[in-house]
Design an enzyme around this catalytic site. Structure first.
Site, short mmCIF file in Angstrom:
data_model
loop_
_atom_site.label_atom_id
_atom_site.label_comp_id
_atom_site.label_asym_id
_atom_site.label_seq_id
_atom_site.Cartn_x
_atom_site.Cartn_y
_atom_site.Cartn_z
N SER A 176 33.74 -3.57 -4.82
CA SER A 176 32.63 -4.74 -5.36
C SER A 176 32.08 -5.52 -4.26
O SER A 176 31.48 -6.31 -4.36
CB SER A 176 33.19 -5.43 -6.47
OG SER A 176 34.36 -6.33 -6.15
N SER B 73 33.02 -8.50 1.90
CA SER B 73 31.78 -8.88 2.22
C SER B 73 31.56 -10.48 1.73
O SER B 73 30.65 -11.12 2.67
CB SER B 73 30.84 -7.99 1.29
OG SER B 73 31.08 -6.83 1.77
N GLY C 60 28.84 -14.61 9.52
CA GLY C 60 27.55 -14.28 10.60
C GLY C 60 26.25 -14.14 10.02
O GLY C 60 25.38 -15.05 10.27
N GLU D 216 24.85 -13.04 18.61
CA GLU D 216 26.35 -13.16 18.55
C GLU D 216 26.74 -12.18 19.43
O GLU D 216 25.65 -11.69 20.52
CB GLU D 216 26.73 -12.84 17.16
CG GLU D 216 26.45 -13.51 15.84
CD GLU D 216 27.25 -13.03 14.76
OE1 GLU D 216 27.81 -11.92 14.73
OE2 GLU D 216 27.03 -13.80 13.63
N ASP E 164 43.67 0.81 0.30
CA ASP E 164 43.78 1.79 -1.01
C ASP E 164 43.09 3.04 -1.09
O ASP E 164 43.21 4.10 -1.25
CB ASP E 164 43.80 1.04 -2.24
CG ASP E 164 44.58 -0.27 -2.29
OD1 ASP E 164 45.74 -0.14 -1.84
OD2 ASP E 164 44.05 -1.19 -2.40
N HIS F 80 40.65 -8.65 11.84
CA HIS F 80 39.38 -8.68 11.17
C HIS F 80 38.76 -7.59 10.60
O HIS F 80 38.11 -7.63 9.40
CB HIS F 80 38.32 -9.45 12.14
CG HIS F 80 37.13 -9.99 11.53
ND1 HIS F 80 36.97 -10.73 10.46
CD2 HIS F 80 36.04 -9.55 12.05
CE1 HIS F 80 35.80 -11.04 10.17
NE2 HIS F 80 35.05 -10.21 11.10
N GLU G 31 33.04 -0.57 4.96
CA GLU G 31 34.36 -0.68 6.10
C GLU G 31 35.48 0.38 5.92
O GLU G 31 36.05 0.85 6.69
CB GLU G 31 35.03 -1.90 5.85
CG GLU G 31 35.98 -1.89 7.14
CD GLU G 31 36.71 -3.61 7.09
OE1 GLU G 31 37.61 -3.69 7.99
OE2 GLU G 31 36.27 -4.45 6.19
N LEU H 222 27.80 -5.51 7.65
CA LEU H 222 27.04 -5.88 6.41
C LEU H 222 25.88 -4.63 6.44
O LEU H 222 25.44 -4.04 5.36
CB LEU H 222 26.55 -7.18 6.14
CG LEU H 222 27.58 -8.16 5.91
CD1 LEU H 222 27.07 -9.66 5.61
CD2 LEU H 222 28.44 -7.79 4.61
#
Length: 537
Positions: free
Chosen positions: A31, A61, A66, A132, A227, A355, A379, A396
């Site tokens: 989700s 998420s 950032g 960034e 998973d 991360h 991801e 994202l």
């Protein structure tokens, strides 16, 4: 475990004739931004279920601070974004996928604006752009320092208005059900009733996020146990780039909180890193100083901590006043203050923590995995965009761009095939024994092993030790009877740790986030290629 070693196809025994079934046109597992956005990109005439391990609001998420990288400024271009992504990726990016990412970014941001996402703007009303690490231009659009939450909140609010989308919370995806390499649905575990259930569908989209919980210190939530990657592997999907794991350089280091992210955007606004003696050190490590690629900054901090015998370094943004910091970083400022740290006056104690994983389920630009009807994005997928080291704020964006492409692909398939309700009859049973281990204890030990030997800096000796210790657990639990959520998570953590260690041992060079002291140079002649893991079934 070695490639080709027999592995139980499913980690739970089941008889499809005896357990509850539920039918949907499309199943989405996860989700976060990738899963929710993909569901919204599929036409409303189709019945969709979103399966999420916890509540729908809990995901990686949501924690993203950032922002989202997009070349909308007049001084920027997709070509420059492309170039920066390749530079950060250290020679392993899939250029075709990166072109898709940078060229379709603007259209997806426009869609977010239509959904009501409130990004920060300048006084003239134009979108505000931050910078960034490793970006050559200011191109990060943001919503304060809680961009992920703002985007997810808006998308989830839209999902809740869609009658065709059903949200199944506290539903854990155990395994992907397949027949002849065709997806048939998901075997799930209902956490409230502690019972198994079959969700049947010809289309399953995996968006389960990363695997930060393989490490002792991570910015990831507790649900991030890999998973989706593991259920894909057991079903025969290819995994790629598992050795490349990104450690965020600046995570709060406080006795009461060692997982709160101090966004890279803080360094983008000029913050500098100091060691425990107050000395700025990044100019000694890279010409871009604090805005060098994340792998460089993390290793520099690691080395500085080692040299000074310290557990952390400090981030200094005290040259900015309180009003500015409260405005630009409201959540970070408030959180630091709750621990007695005033960013306007005090240095922030920070240290690297796991991360983001660059690797995952290998997909093409339409999210296809090689298993018919099974897609992956976000991801948990590996499109090849990030190469050996992700460029900040591309994650994202990746979930949006490839989520939309999966939505388009699935829409065409459903339109051509129509709604097909089907049944299956599968009885699976392995020779399993009762549990002889404590899942929590095993997981904590795996986290310790991975942190010590498969972290920011690696070498053959440490990796072999890790392989042996994790291998002992693998042999101990591979035929264990799994009956709780934690049992299933342990199975996935042990399997994935094994595959990561194997990949890290195989890559005898240093590249991006994979740094080996015994092979400390990048070797383009032998290693400018991807490592694939696939179980032969």
């Amino acid at each position: 475990m070695k490639e080709g070693l027999l592995l139980n196809r499913y980690i739970a025994d089941f008889n499809s004739d005896e357990i509850e079934k539920e039918y949907h046109d499309v199943l989405v597992i996860g989700s976060g931004i990738a899963g929710v956005y993909t569901a919204l990109e599929i036409p409303e005439e189709y019945d969709i279920a979103i399966l999420t391990k916890e509540t729908i609001e809990i995901s990686n998420s949501v924690l993203a601070q950032g922002g989202i990288a997009v070349s909308l400024d007049k001084e920027d271009s997709p070509e420059l974004h492309f170039k920066d992504t390749l530079y950060a990726g250290a020679g392993l990016c899939d250029e075709e996928s990166v072109w898709v990412l940078v060229n379709e970014a603007a259209d997806n941001i426009e869609k977010l604006l239509e959904y009501g996402v409130n990004f920060d703007r300048k006084k003239q009303g134009e979108l505000a752009f931050g910078r960034e690490a490793a970006h050559s231009k200011n191109r990060i659009i943001h919503a304060g320092d809680t961009t992920g939450k703002e985007v997810c909140d808006k998308l989830i609010s839209v999902v809740r208005t869609r009658n065709n989308i059903k949200i199944k919370e506290r539903t854990f995806a155990i395994d992907l059900i397949t027949e002849d390499n065709k997806c048939k649905g998901i075997l799930a575990y209902d956490e409230d009733t502690a019972s198994k259930k079959l969700y049947l569908s010809n289309v399953v989209i995996c968006a389960t996020g990363g695997f930060g919980q393989l490490y002792s210190r991570t910015t990831n939530p507790e649900v991030a146990t890999g998973d989706g990657i593991c259920l894909a592997y057991r079903a025969g999907a290819r995994l790629m780039d598992l050795e490349f794991i990104q450690f965020h350089p600046t995570v709060l280091y406080h006795p009461l909180n060692k997982s709160f992210l101090i966004s890279e955007a803080v360094r983008g606004e000029g913050a500098i890193l100091r060691n425990i003696h107050g000395k700025r050190f990044m100019p000694e490590y890279h010409e871009l100083c604090e805005l060098a690629p994340r792998d460089v900054v993390s290793r520099a901090i690691f080395q500085e901590m080692k040299k000074t015998g310290a557990t952390n370094v400090f981030l200094d943004i005290t040259f900015k006043d309180k009003e500015y910091l409260e405005n630009r970083f409201p959540n970070i400022y408030k959180t630091c203050l709750s621990y007695g740290i005033d960013m306007a006056k005090d240095y922030i104690p920070v240290a690297p923590a796991e991360h983001y994983c660059m690797g995952g389920i290998r997909t093409d630009a339409f999210g296809r995995t090689g298993i018919e009807g099974f897609y992956a994005c976000g991801e948990t997928a590996c499109t090849g965009i990030h190469g050996a080291n992700r460029l900040a704020s591309n994650s994202l964006l990746e979930g949006l761009v490839f989520g939309r492409k999966i939505g388009q692909e699935v829409s065409k398939i459903l339109k051509d095939s129509g709604k097909r309700k089907f049944d299956i009859s599968i009885k699976y049973s392995a020779n399993r024994s009762e549990a002889t281990v404590n899942a929590d204890e095993v997981i904590r030990h795996i986290q310790k092993i991975m942190t010590e030997h498969v972290g920011i800096v690696r070498n053959r000796e440490g990796l072999l030790l890790a392989k042996q210790e994790v291998g002992n657990y693998f042999d101990l639990i591979k035929n264990m009877k799994n009956s709780t959520l934690r049992d299933y998570e342990m199975q996935n953590i042990v399997l994935l740790a094994t595959l990561i260690i194997e990949s890290a041992l195989e890559r005898e060079e240093s590249r991006g986030a994979h740094y080996r002291t015994d092979f400390n140079k990048t070797d383009d002649v032998n290693w400018k290629r991807n490592i694939i893991k696939k179980l032969e079934i």
